[in-house]
Design a protein around this motif. Structure first.
Motif, PDB file in Angstrom:
ATOM      1  N   ALA A  18      65.895  29.431-105.740  1.00 42.51           N
ATOM      2  CA  ALA A  18      65.539  29.764-104.359  1.00 42.51           C
ATOM      3  C   ALA A  18      64.603  28.683-103.833  1.00 42.51           C
ATOM      4  N   GLN A  19      65.159  27.568-103.399  1.00 46.24           N
ATOM      5  CA  GLN A  19      64.348  26.430-102.982  1.00 46.24           C
ATOM      6  C   GLN A  19      64.012  26.456-101.496  1.00 46.24           C
ATOM      7  N   GLN A  20      64.669  27.354-100.745  1.00 43.09           N
ATOM      8  CA  GLN A  20      64.387  27.505 -99.323  1.00 43.09           C
ATOM      9  C   GLN A  20      63.917  28.928 -99.052  1.00 43.09           C
ATOM     10  N   ASP A  21      63.071  29.084 -98.036  1.00 43.20           N
ATOM     11  CA  ASP A  21      62.628  30.429 -97.659  1.00 43.20           C
ATOM     12  C   ASP A  21      63.807  31.278 -97.193  1.00 43.20           C
ATOM     13  N   GLY A  22      63.710  32.576 -97.453  1.00 41.78           N
ATOM     14  CA  GLY A  22      64.762  33.508 -97.081  1.00 41.78           C
ATOM     15  C   GLY A  22      65.491  34.026 -98.294  1.00 41.78           C
ATOM     16  N   ARG A  23      66.631  34.630 -98.054  1.00 42.27           N
ATOM     17  CA  ARG A  23      67.441  35.182 -99.137  1.00 42.27           C
ATOM     18  C   ARG A  23      68.484  34.158 -99.567  1.00 42.27           C
ATOM     19  N   THR A  24      68.618  33.990-100.881  1.00 39.79           N
ATOM     20  CA  THR A  24      69.599  33.061-101.448  1.00 39.79           C
ATOM     21  C   THR A  24      70.569  33.845-102.320  1.00 39.79           C
ATOM     22  N   ALA A  25      71.848  33.824-101.961  1.00 41.79           N
ATOM     23  CA  ALA A  25      72.869  34.482-102.770  1.00 41.79           C
ATOM     24  C   ALA A  25      73.158  33.631-104.009  1.00 41.79           C
ATOM     25  N   SER A  26      73.872  34.205-104.959  1.00 42.61           N
ATOM     26  CA  SER A  26      74.206  33.470-106.180  1.00 42.61           C
ATOM     27  C   SER A  26      75.683  33.639-106.508  1.00 42.61           C
ATOM     28  N   ALA A  27      76.123  32.966-107.561  1.00 43.56           N
ATOM     29  CA  ALA A  27      77.519  33.055-107.991  1.00 43.56           C
ATOM     30  C   ALA A  27      77.824  34.416-108.611  1.00 43.56           C
ATOM     31  N   ILE A  28      76.800  35.214-108.869  1.00 42.94           N
ATOM     32  CA  ILE A  28      76.987  36.585-109.371  1.00 42.94           C
ATOM     33  C   ILE A  28      76.839  37.513-108.177  1.00 42.94           C
ATOM     34  N   ASP A  29      77.874  38.290-107.880  1.00 43.63           N
ATOM     35  CA  ASP A  29      77.937  38.989-106.597  1.00 43.63           C
ATOM     36  C   ASP A  29      76.795  39.963-106.345  1.00 43.63           C
ATOM     37  N   PHE A  30      76.155  40.483-107.389  1.00 41.94           N
ATOM     38  CA  PHE A  30      75.105  41.478-107.184  1.00 41.94           C
ATOM     39  C   PHE A  30      73.703  40.918-107.413  1.00 41.94           C
ATOM     40  N   LEU A  31      73.591  39.596-107.559  1.00 46.43           N
ATOM     41  CA  LEU A  31      72.308  38.957-107.826  1.00 46.43           C
ATOM     42  C   LEU A  31      71.925  38.013-106.686  1.00 46.43           C
ATOM     43  N   SER A  37      57.197  31.324 -98.063  1.00 45.55           N
ATOM     44  CA  SER A  37      56.073  30.411 -98.257  1.00 45.55           C
ATOM     45  C   SER A  37      54.833  30.802 -97.462  1.00 45.55           C
ATOM     46  N   HIS A  38      54.985  31.802 -96.570  1.00 49.27           N
ATOM     47  CA  HIS A  38      53.869  32.204 -95.721  1.00 49.27           C
ATOM     48  C   HIS A  38      53.877  33.717 -95.545  1.00 49.27           C
ATOM     49  N   PRO A  39      52.729  34.316 -95.305  1.00 49.83           N
ATOM     50  CA  PRO A  39      52.692  35.736 -94.954  1.00 49.83           C
ATOM     51  C   PRO A  39      53.454  35.954 -93.643  1.00 49.83           C
ATOM     52  N   SER A  40      53.908  37.191 -93.426  1.00 53.08           N
ATOM     53  CA  SER A  40      54.654  37.500 -92.204  1.00 53.08           C
ATOM     54  C   SER A  40      54.205  38.857 -91.666  1.00 53.08           C
ATOM     55  N   PRO A  96      54.578  30.280-103.487  1.00 54.54           N
ATOM     56  CA  PRO A  96      55.337  31.176-102.604  1.00 54.54           C
ATOM     57  C   PRO A  96      55.576  32.550-103.223  1.00 54.54           C
ATOM     58  N   CYS A  97      55.887  33.495-102.364  1.00 57.44           N
ATOM     59  CA  CYS A  97      56.297  34.823-102.809  1.00 57.44           C
ATOM     60  C   CYS A  97      57.727  34.702-103.329  1.00 57.44           C
ATOM     61  N   LEU A  98      57.957  35.115-104.578  1.00 58.35           N
ATOM     62  CA  LEU A  98      59.260  34.958-105.223  1.00 58.35           C
ATOM     63  C   LEU A  98      59.721  36.286-105.815  1.00 58.35           C
ATOM     64  N   GLY A  99      60.994  36.584-105.628  1.00 58.50           N
ATOM     65  CA  GLY A  99      61.540  37.813-106.203  1.00 58.50           C
ATOM     66  C   GLY A  99      63.014  37.674-106.488  1.00 58.50           C
ATOM     67  N   VAL A 100      63.512  38.535-107.334  1.00 59.53           N
ATOM     68  CA  VAL A 100      64.943  38.580-107.640  1.00 59.53           C
ATOM     69  C   VAL A 100      65.459  39.957-107.231  1.00 59.53           C
ATOM     70  N   GLY A 101      66.616  39.981-106.583  1.00 61.44           N
ATOM     71  CA  GLY A 101      67.191  41.234-106.113  1.00 61.44           C
ATOM     72  C   GLY A 101      68.504  41.542-106.822  1.00 61.44           C
ATOM     73  N   ILE A 102      68.671  42.792-107.204  1.00 62.04           N
ATOM     74  CA  ILE A 102      69.911  43.268-107.821  1.00 62.04           C
ATOM     75  C   ILE A 102      70.477  44.370-106.934  1.00 62.04           C
ATOM     76  N   THR A 103      71.659  44.166-106.389  1.00 58.67           N
ATOM     77  CA  THR A 103      72.330  45.211-105.622  1.00 58.67           C
ATOM     78  C   THR A 103      73.064  46.143-106.583  1.00 58.67           C
ATOM     79  N   ILE A 104      72.887  47.445-106.407  1.00 57.97           N
ATOM     80  CA  ILE A 104      73.548  48.414-107.276  1.00 57.97           C
ATOM     81  C   ILE A 104      74.899  48.778-106.668  1.00 57.97           C
ATOM     82  N   ASN A 105      75.965  48.432-107.374  1.00 60.99           N
ATOM     83  CA  ASN A 105      77.315  48.773-106.949  1.00 60.99           C
ATOM     84  C   ASN A 105      77.594  50.211-107.398  1.00 60.99           C
ATOM     85  N   GLU A 106      77.677  51.120-106.430  1.00 60.57           N
ATOM     86  CA  GLU A 106      77.768  52.536-106.783  1.00 60.57           C
ATOM     87  C   GLU A 106      79.087  52.885-107.448  1.00 60.57           C
ATOM     88  N   ALA A 107      80.176  52.206-107.081  1.00 62.41           N
ATOM     89  CA  ALA A 107      81.456  52.480-107.727  1.00 62.41           C
ATOM     90  C   ALA A 107      81.391  52.125-109.210  1.00 62.41           C
TER      91      ALA A 107
END
Length: 298
Positions: A18-31, A37-40, A96-107
């Motif tokens: 995640a080298q740019q601010d915002g959300r960065t998708a990955s090659a893994i569909d749920f990751l 870089s700044h408070p909001s 910067p504020c850094l996090g990883v997100g996992i989307t839960i596929n309910e099916a």
């Protein structure tokens, strides 16, 4: 106990992807990854089922009247589609504020539950659909191995589904278990409103009858899960979806309002302005310049 060395490794992994601010998708569909870089200031976003693992910095989230803060070592779990407000509390360009997100596929979760021993899960109960608590080391380990797969793309198709199942297992057997089980119950009132009825006039008596509850029980259940009344929840879903339609699909305000269930353009404009603090046209222009985004909970 998560070792400091392991945590610094996770920070480095996220920062590399995640080298740019915002959300960065990955090659893994749920990751995905999140970076700021700044408070909001607090911004309205649409959040859906999944969890965020914070590695660095601090964020805050408001659901109804509830405010939750989360930072390094915290897990933010969302178990149903929710209109919320979110902001970055602690972040600098150097750290910067850094996090990883996992989307839960309910099916996929439901398919996994078919083979999961039911005695290993607590009973489902009407609990808050968003919660924050300390993350367990085994779940961190699984997430890190998932992120590491991005460096071996040839292994993603075979191994990512296995790690996803391990993540389901860690969630189901941890303190999140009852909430994850609750999410999988398709007859929950929250799910029915969120996915089927938010654009239709809300008839609380019919909704209560359809899920086998009294009106008072439905209100109690809904308040327990969402910190809102059914009417408040539906209104926020409508306005968030209208905002998405204007921003992403470039619909005009009148068409977006009608699409989400408003019969009056003036009523839509009034409620939108009251909720977001400015007219639909002005809000969309502002978001086009610097959008906070509509995203999973990084």
């Amino acid at each position: 106990m998560i070792h400091q060395e392991q945590w610094q490794q996770l920070v480095a992994m996220i920062a590399r992807h995640a080298q740019q601010d915002g959300r960065t998708a990955s090659a893994i569909d749920f990751l995905s990854f999140g970076r700021s870089s700044h408070p909001s200031s607090l911004a309205h976003i649409a959040s859906w089922a999944g969890f965020a693992l914070m590695a660095q910095g601090q964020k805050a989230l408001r659901m109804g009247d509830d405010v939750m803060h989360y930072g390094p070592g915290d897990l933010l779990l969302v178990t149903m589609d929710m209109p919320v407000q979110s902001c970055v509390v602690l972040a600098t360009p150097e750290k910067p504020c850094l996090g990883v997100g996992i989307t839960i596929n309910e099916a996929r979760l439901l398919r996994y539950l078919e083979h999961f021993p039911p005695q290993q899960i607590g009973s489902a109960a009407p609990e808050r659909s968003i919660t924050v608590h300390k993350v367990a080391p085994p779940l961190v380990d699984a997430v890190m191995r998932l992120v590491a797969l991005l460096d071996q793309p040839q292994d993603i198709a075979a191994l990512a589904p296995l790690i996803e199942q391990e993540i389901f297992y860690r969630l189901l057997t941890g303190p999140e278990g009852p909430r994850i089980l609750n999410m999988a119950l398709t007859e929950r009132p929250g799910n029915k409103v969120a996915r089927e009825n938010f654009h239709q006039p809300l008839k609380v008596d019919q909704l209560a009858s359809s899920v086998g509850m009294s009106i008072s029980s439905l209100h109690h259940h809904f308040k327990a899960v969402t910190a809102m009344t059914p009417m408040q929840y539906q209104k926020q879903l409508r306005l968030n979806e209208a905002r998405r339609l204007m921003m992403i699909e470039k619909l005009d305000a009148g068409t977006a309002g009608y699409r989400v269930g408003y019969q009056s353009a003036s009523q839509f404009s009034r409620e939108y302005s009251r909720f977001y603090g400015q007219s639909p046209a002005r809000d969309v222009r502002k978001m086009a310049v610097g959008p906070e985004g509509l995203s999973p909970p990084q």
